[in-house]
Design a protein around this motif. Structure first.
Motif, PDB file in Angstrom:
ATOM      1  N   THR A  61       0.838  -1.196   0.000  1.00  0.00           N
ATOM      2  CA  THR A  61       0.000   0.000   0.000  1.00  0.00           C
ATOM      3  C   THR A  61       0.873   1.245   0.000  1.00  0.00           C
ATOM      4  OG1 THR A  61      -1.726  -1.184   1.217  1.00  0.00           O
ATOM      5  CG2 THR A  61      -1.850   1.217   1.181  1.00  0.00           C
ATOM      6  N   HIS A  62       0.536   2.189  -0.888  1.00  0.00           N
ATOM      7  CA  HIS A  62       1.266   3.440  -1.014  1.00  0.00           C
ATOM      8  C   HIS A  62       0.315   4.613  -0.841  1.00  0.00           C
ATOM      9  CE1 HIS A  62       4.450   1.282  -3.677  1.00  0.00           C
ATOM     10  NE2 HIS A  62       4.812   1.286  -2.419  1.00  0.00           N
ATOM     11  N   VAL A  63       0.867   5.731  -0.460  1.00  0.00           N
ATOM     12  CA  VAL A  63       0.162   7.007  -0.484  1.00  0.00           C
ATOM     13  C   VAL A  63       0.698   7.785  -1.669  1.00  0.00           C
ATOM     14  CG1 VAL A  63      -0.318   9.160   0.729  1.00  0.00           C
ATOM     15  CG2 VAL A  63      -0.151   7.024   2.010  1.00  0.00           C
ATOM     16  N   VAL A  64      -0.201   8.182  -2.585  1.00  0.00           N
ATOM     17  CA  VAL A  64       0.195   8.864  -3.828  1.00  0.00           C
ATOM     18  C   VAL A  64      -0.682  10.088  -4.020  1.00  0.00           C
ATOM     19  CG1 VAL A  64       1.032   6.743  -4.921  1.00  0.00           C
ATOM     20  CG2 VAL A  64      -1.353   7.411  -5.195  1.00  0.00           C
ATOM     21  N   PRO A  65      -0.247  11.042  -4.849  1.00  0.00           N
ATOM     22  CA  PRO A  65      -1.078  12.240  -5.087  1.00  0.00           C
ATOM     23  C   PRO A  65      -2.207  11.941  -6.066  1.00  0.00           C
ATOM     24  CG  PRO A  65       0.961  12.398  -6.333  1.00  0.00           C
ATOM     25  CD  PRO A  65       1.075  11.161  -5.492  1.00  0.00           C
ATOM     26  N   THR A  66      -3.263  12.694  -5.962  1.00  0.00           N
ATOM     27  CA  THR A  66      -4.342  12.606  -6.936  1.00  0.00           C
ATOM     28  C   THR A  66      -3.936  13.359  -8.201  1.00  0.00           C
ATOM     29  OG1 THR A  66      -5.385  14.540  -5.964  1.00  0.00           O
ATOM     30  CG2 THR A  66      -6.102  12.379  -5.165  1.00  0.00           C
ATOM     31  N   ALA A 201      -8.277  12.100   4.137  1.00  0.00           N
ATOM     32  CA  ALA A 201      -9.019  13.182   3.492  1.00  0.00           C
ATOM     33  C   ALA A 201      -9.054  14.446   4.330  1.00  0.00           C
ATOM     34  CB  ALA A 201     -10.445  12.714   3.192  1.00  0.00           C
ATOM     35  N   SER A 202      -8.900  14.318   5.645  1.00  0.00           N
ATOM     36  CA  SER A 202      -8.982  15.492   6.513  1.00  0.00           C
ATOM     37  C   SER A 202      -7.654  16.224   6.642  1.00  0.00           C
ATOM     38  CB  SER A 202      -9.479  15.081   7.899  1.00  0.00           C
ATOM     39  OG  SER A 202      -8.536  14.204   8.525  1.00  0.00           O
ATOM     40  N   LEU A 207      -4.176  13.716  -1.464  1.00  0.00           N
ATOM     41  CA  LEU A 207      -3.480  12.436  -1.451  1.00  0.00           C
ATOM     42  C   LEU A 207      -4.495  11.297  -1.339  1.00  0.00           C
ATOM     43  CD1 LEU A 207      -0.487  13.205   0.957  1.00  0.00           C
ATOM     44  CD2 LEU A 207      -0.584  13.468  -1.540  1.00  0.00           C
ATOM     45  N   ARG A 208      -4.080  10.127  -1.758  1.00  0.00           N
ATOM     46  CA  ARG A 208      -4.924   8.940  -1.665  1.00  0.00           C
ATOM     47  C   ARG A 208      -4.031   7.725  -1.480  1.00  0.00           C
ATOM     48  NH1 ARG A 208      -4.912   6.044  -6.529  1.00  0.00           N
ATOM     49  NH2 ARG A 208      -3.884   7.150  -8.269  1.00  0.00           N
ATOM     50  N   THR A 209      -4.638   6.629  -1.033  1.00  0.00           N
ATOM     51  CA  THR A 209      -3.897   5.371  -0.891  1.00  0.00           C
ATOM     52  C   THR A 209      -4.256   4.451  -2.058  1.00  0.00           C
ATOM     53  OG1 THR A 209      -5.643   4.381   0.460  1.00  0.00           O
ATOM     54  CG2 THR A 209      -3.864   5.530   1.614  1.00  0.00           C
ATOM     55  N   GLU A 210      -3.297   3.624  -2.451  1.00  0.00           N
ATOM     56  CA  GLU A 210      -3.537   2.629  -3.494  1.00  0.00           C
ATOM     57  C   GLU A 210      -2.715   1.388  -3.199  1.00  0.00           C
ATOM     58  OE1 GLU A 210      -2.377   4.072  -7.331  1.00  0.00           O
ATOM     59  OE2 GLU A 210      -0.258   3.667  -6.983  1.00  0.00           O
ATOM     60  N   LEU A 211      -3.234   0.247  -3.637  1.00  0.00           N
ATOM     61  CA  LEU A 211      -2.529  -1.023  -3.491  1.00  0.00           C
ATOM     62  C   LEU A 211      -1.633  -1.203  -4.690  1.00  0.00           C
ATOM     63  CD1 LEU A 211      -2.296  -3.518  -1.646  1.00  0.00           C
ATOM     64  CD2 LEU A 211      -3.995  -4.632  -3.104  1.00  0.00           C
ATOM     65  N   SER A 212      -0.334  -1.242  -4.460  1.00  0.00           N
ATOM     66  CA  SER A 212       0.629  -1.313  -5.551  1.00  0.00           C
ATOM     67  C   SER A 212       0.543  -2.649  -6.261  1.00  0.00           C
ATOM     68  CB  SER A 212       2.053  -1.113  -5.019  1.00  0.00           C
ATOM     69  OG  SER A 212       2.991  -1.411  -6.022  1.00  0.00           O
TER      70      SER A 212
END
Length: 806
Positions: A61-66, A201-202, A207-212
């Motif tokens: 899991t990563h945190v990436v920009p929208t 979100a707060s 930013l958002r999380t995604e499963l690599s």
């Protein structure tokens, strides 16, 4: 009985060492080329897996920009203060020294994916060295040798634990090597997250999380899969050409052993026992030849691997280790292919001997008669294969369908070759006006069956050279013209940061004819990585941009924010056409108003107006510019930019230097093709040599009567040489249209499926003439030794022919 049977069968190879050498050499060459390709592919895939383990393993899991936003060190600090357990990752493909590498900046004390053994060795850096200036970076020994020491004095520690092409350093150190030091690619989400952490979100709504899914590396692997499939097809073709040598020689050897088989059967050897002995003999020969082929293949792979690495680096930015690791899997596959190929080549001959009646005589024409009997079936099979390949291309899409079409057409044409040559020789015979010329034409027809397999190999080799050569040369012409269109500005400048970029832009606006900002945002379109560029409304784009199709007012629509241009790759992969709408962001959807060529880029790309880009992607960097100015002002302007802003030679580049670099990358891209083409032609020439060498003794019953009628041995030798040259020339002529069909398939089917763009096809008759002369020369060299032996044969040997039953 078993020992006596084995010795009896082995006696043939002792009496015919030339045939034994031909079988061993054919299998060794076939196995060598196949195993070399497999070793290269295996090495490349292992490099991809090693890079994936360090860069982006799956299920992480990563945190990436929208879309339209950046991820910076400030975001990282915000998340850590809020209780999120994350670690930063800065991954940048950049130029270091004289080469390109992927700089991976991480927290060396908190990154969980560091390879083991990274800091082993007597000169390994300590913890303080990793973060203290000038700092230490880690790289594979090959990568370390390529990049050397950079201007900052950064120390490079070599480690076999890292894959090639990656420079790993602590984030504090890696920031000194990249142009955007504060930008991050992603934040790796660690285990054991606090339960009471605030929602993303707060605290960071952009930013958002995604499963690599290992997109960075496995995406490259998917792209390079087309290259490896091409390479495998080349290896399989070379293996097939090598098997032609084996099939021709084994068929002849087994035919010559008909009397031996008849005698063994008459003495009580069971048919099944004899068949098993013959198959065991073939397996033993295949294993011995395969072992030799593996050694040759290892050497060939070692010689070709640097070219393959340069090709993958030039096309996809993928790095492959330049040294081979001996692995059991490709050794076993090479031996298995050698045994399977030998059994396939010998199957027909073994079955004929298995069913031979005990009382059948050893007629001298048995082999030729059986070959003529199979000619019609062979021609029918060729038509079926060619038709099947065409049907697959019409009914199915995809890279495999393209290769199925190529395989069907090539193998079908090879099977049809004896029929076509026989028709041409029959036509020549009808125009014969003397007894000698009529005999020459008739004799060539009679001997065609013995040389047909070698001529098939020559046809495939010449056709492959014509097809691949046409593709590469067409690509070169198209690529050169495309560079002239895309690189219209006289100089290109890259600033160190946005602040300096604004200063450079202001200075250029005062000292250049026009300034063309090159600003872009990395995004995801149709679940694929893509880049969106913003361009200004200038005649440079209107006059030079290589549009494949467009609406009438394309540039007005783009500059006014009413349309988008996409590259051919995106258009083909997503089946997009003019008028279709693309959703760039949640609040930006634009219709497609033009499609442009974008050779060499494996990813999707789009162009919109610069004001539109800045309105929806506010964080795009402002560091790159193209400048239009008179050519006489180029040297002085470049020197002033370097002196005034402290820019290096790599940051201020003129158009000619970029074109030269691009063309060098292009030439490196096809190093492997240039190496494999002559190899296949060489194998085909060797097939001609072995066929002529094994057949020449069987020619004596046909030549002795002509000699007895008054022709000298030298005249007969010249006619034998002329026969081989004539057949090779006819084969080369027939190979040209087949090669053009192959070139069309590569350009219109395989290239489109593999890379996403279609190239125009150009014709190069001069190359065909050169290939034809090489084919004729190879045939002449192959026929030289049998011709010399015929010219020097004792007359008594020719006389004995009349007293022999054969």
């Amino acid at each position: 009985m078993t020992r006596a049977l084995i010795l009896a069968l082995w006696s043939h190879w002792r009496r015919k060492p030339g045939q034994f050498f031909s079988v061993m050499a054919g299998l060794a060459l076939a196995t060598a080329l196949w195993s070399a390709v497999q070793a290269i592919n295996d090495q490349a895939r292992r490099s991809y897996d090693a890079a994936a383990a360090v860069l982006a393993p799956p299920e992480q899991t990563h945190v990436v920009p929208t879309a339209g936003h950046r991820l910076t060190l400030a975001d990282y600090a915000t998340l850590r203060r809020a209780g999120w357990q994350v670690t930063p990752v800065q991954e940048t493909r950049t130029r270091i020294g004289e080469t390109f590498a992927t700089v991976l900046g991480v927290d060396l004390f908190g990154y969980p994916l560091l390879p083991t053994g990274l800091t082993e060795g007597t000169d390994a850096p300590g913890p303080v060295d990793l973060i203290q200036a000038p700092g230490v970076a880690f790289a594979h020994p090959e990568t370390a040798q390529r990049i050397g020491l950079v201007a900052t004095g950064l120390r490079i520690h070599s480690s076999e634990a890292l894959p090639t092409g990656i420079v790993l350093a602590d984030l504090a150190i890696s920031r000194t090597l990249v142009a955007q030091p504060d930008d991050l690619n992603r934040l790796l989400l660690l285990e054991n997250q606090p339960v009471d952490r605030p929602p993303l979100a707060s605290i960071a709504p952009h930013l958002r999380t995604e499963l690599s899914q290992a997109q960075a590396v496995n995406g490259t692997e998917r792209l390079t899969e087309s290259f490896h499939l091409n390479l495998t097809a080349f290896g399989l073709l070379s293996f097939t050409v090598g098997l032609f040598i084996v099939q021709s020689t084994i068929a002849l050897a087994f035919e010559q052993r008909r009397p031996l088989v008849r005698n063994l059967r008459s003495m009580g050897v069971p048919r099944s026992t004899l068949t098993r002995a013959l198959m065991l003999e073939v397996v033993v020969l295949a294993l011995c030849a395969g072992a030799v082929g593996l050694v040759l293949g290892y050497m060939i792979a070692g010689a070709l691997l640097p070219g393959v690495s340069a090709t993958l680096r030039g096309l996809y930015g993928a790095d492959v280790a330049g040294s081979l690791t001996l692995r059991p899997i490709w050794i076993l596959s090479g031996l298995a292919m050698s045994v399977a190929g030998a059994l396939i080549a010998a199957l027909g001959a073994i079955l004929r001997l298995h069913h031979i009646p005990i009382l059948q005589t050893a007629a001298s024409s048995g082999w030729a008669q059986s070959a003529r009997a199979a000619a019609r079936w062979q021609a029918a099979s060729g038509l079926i294969l060619a038709a099947a390949g065409g049907m697959i291309a019409l009914l199915f899409d995809g890279l495999l369908a393209g290769f199925a079409f190529v395989a069907g057409v090539l193998l079908g044409a090879a099977l049809l070759l004896p029929f076509a040559l026989n028709a041409l020789l029959s036509l020549g015979q009808t125009f014969a006006r003397t007894a000698l010329s009529e005999w020459v034409w008739s004799d060539m027809r009679a001997q065609l069956s013995g040389l047909s397999v070698a001529l098939m190999a020559l046809l495939l080799a010449v056709a492959t050279n014509v097809g691949v050569g046409t593709m590469v040369s067409s690509f070169r012409l198209t690529f050169t013209d495309w560079l002239d269109q895309r690189l219209a500005a006289e100089i290109y400048v890259t600033a160190q940061n946005d602040r300096q970029g604004a200063e450079v832009q202001n200075w250029l606006e005062e000292n250049a004819t026009a300034v063309l900002p090159i600003r872009s945002a990395q995004t995801t379109l149709f679940d694929q990585p893509a880049r969106v560029f913003g361009i200004v409304d200038h005649e440079t784009y209107r006059d030079n941009w290589p549009l494949l199709s467009a609406v009438p007012v394309v540039w007005d629509a783009v500059s006014e924010g009413r349309g988008i241009l996409i590259n051919e790759q995106m258009s083909r992969r997503q089946t997009l056409a003019l008028g279709d709408t693309i959703d760039l962001t949640s609040d930006l959807s634009l219709p497609i108003v033009g499609i442009y060529s974008d050779y060499g880029n494996p990813h999707g790309q789009a162009l919109i107006g610069l004001p539109t880009l800045l309105a929806h992607y506010p964080d795009v960097p402002n560091r790159q510019f193209g400048a239009r100015l008179p050519r006489s002002d180029i040297p002085d302007t470049m020197a002033q930019l370097q002196d005034r802003f402290g820019l290096s030679e790599t940051q201020v580049v003129d158009q000619a230097a970029i074109k030269a670099l691009s063309l060098r990358v292009f030439e490196n891209t096809f190093l492997i093709t240039g190496a494999l083409n002559p190899l296949t032609l060489g194998v085909a020439s060797f097939a001609m040599f072995t066929a002529l060498l094994t057949l020449w003794s069987m020619r004596l019953p046909f030549l002795a009567p002509v000699w007895a009628m008054g022709f000298t041995r030298a005249q007969l030798a010249r006619m034998e040489l002329l026969r081989s040259v004539c057949l090779a020339a006819l084969t080369a002529i027939l190979a040209v249209p087949l090669g053009l069909v192959l070139a069309w398939a590569l350009l219109a089917i395989v290239n489109v499926e593999a890379f996403g763009w279609r190239l125009p096809m150009f014709l190069f008759p001069r190359d065909w003439v050169v290939l034809g002369l090489l084919s004729v020369g190879a045939a002449a060299l192959a026929a030289a030794l049998p011709a010399i032996r015929l010219a020097r044969i004792p007359p008594a040997t020719l006389v004995k022919v009349f007293a022999h039953e054969r």
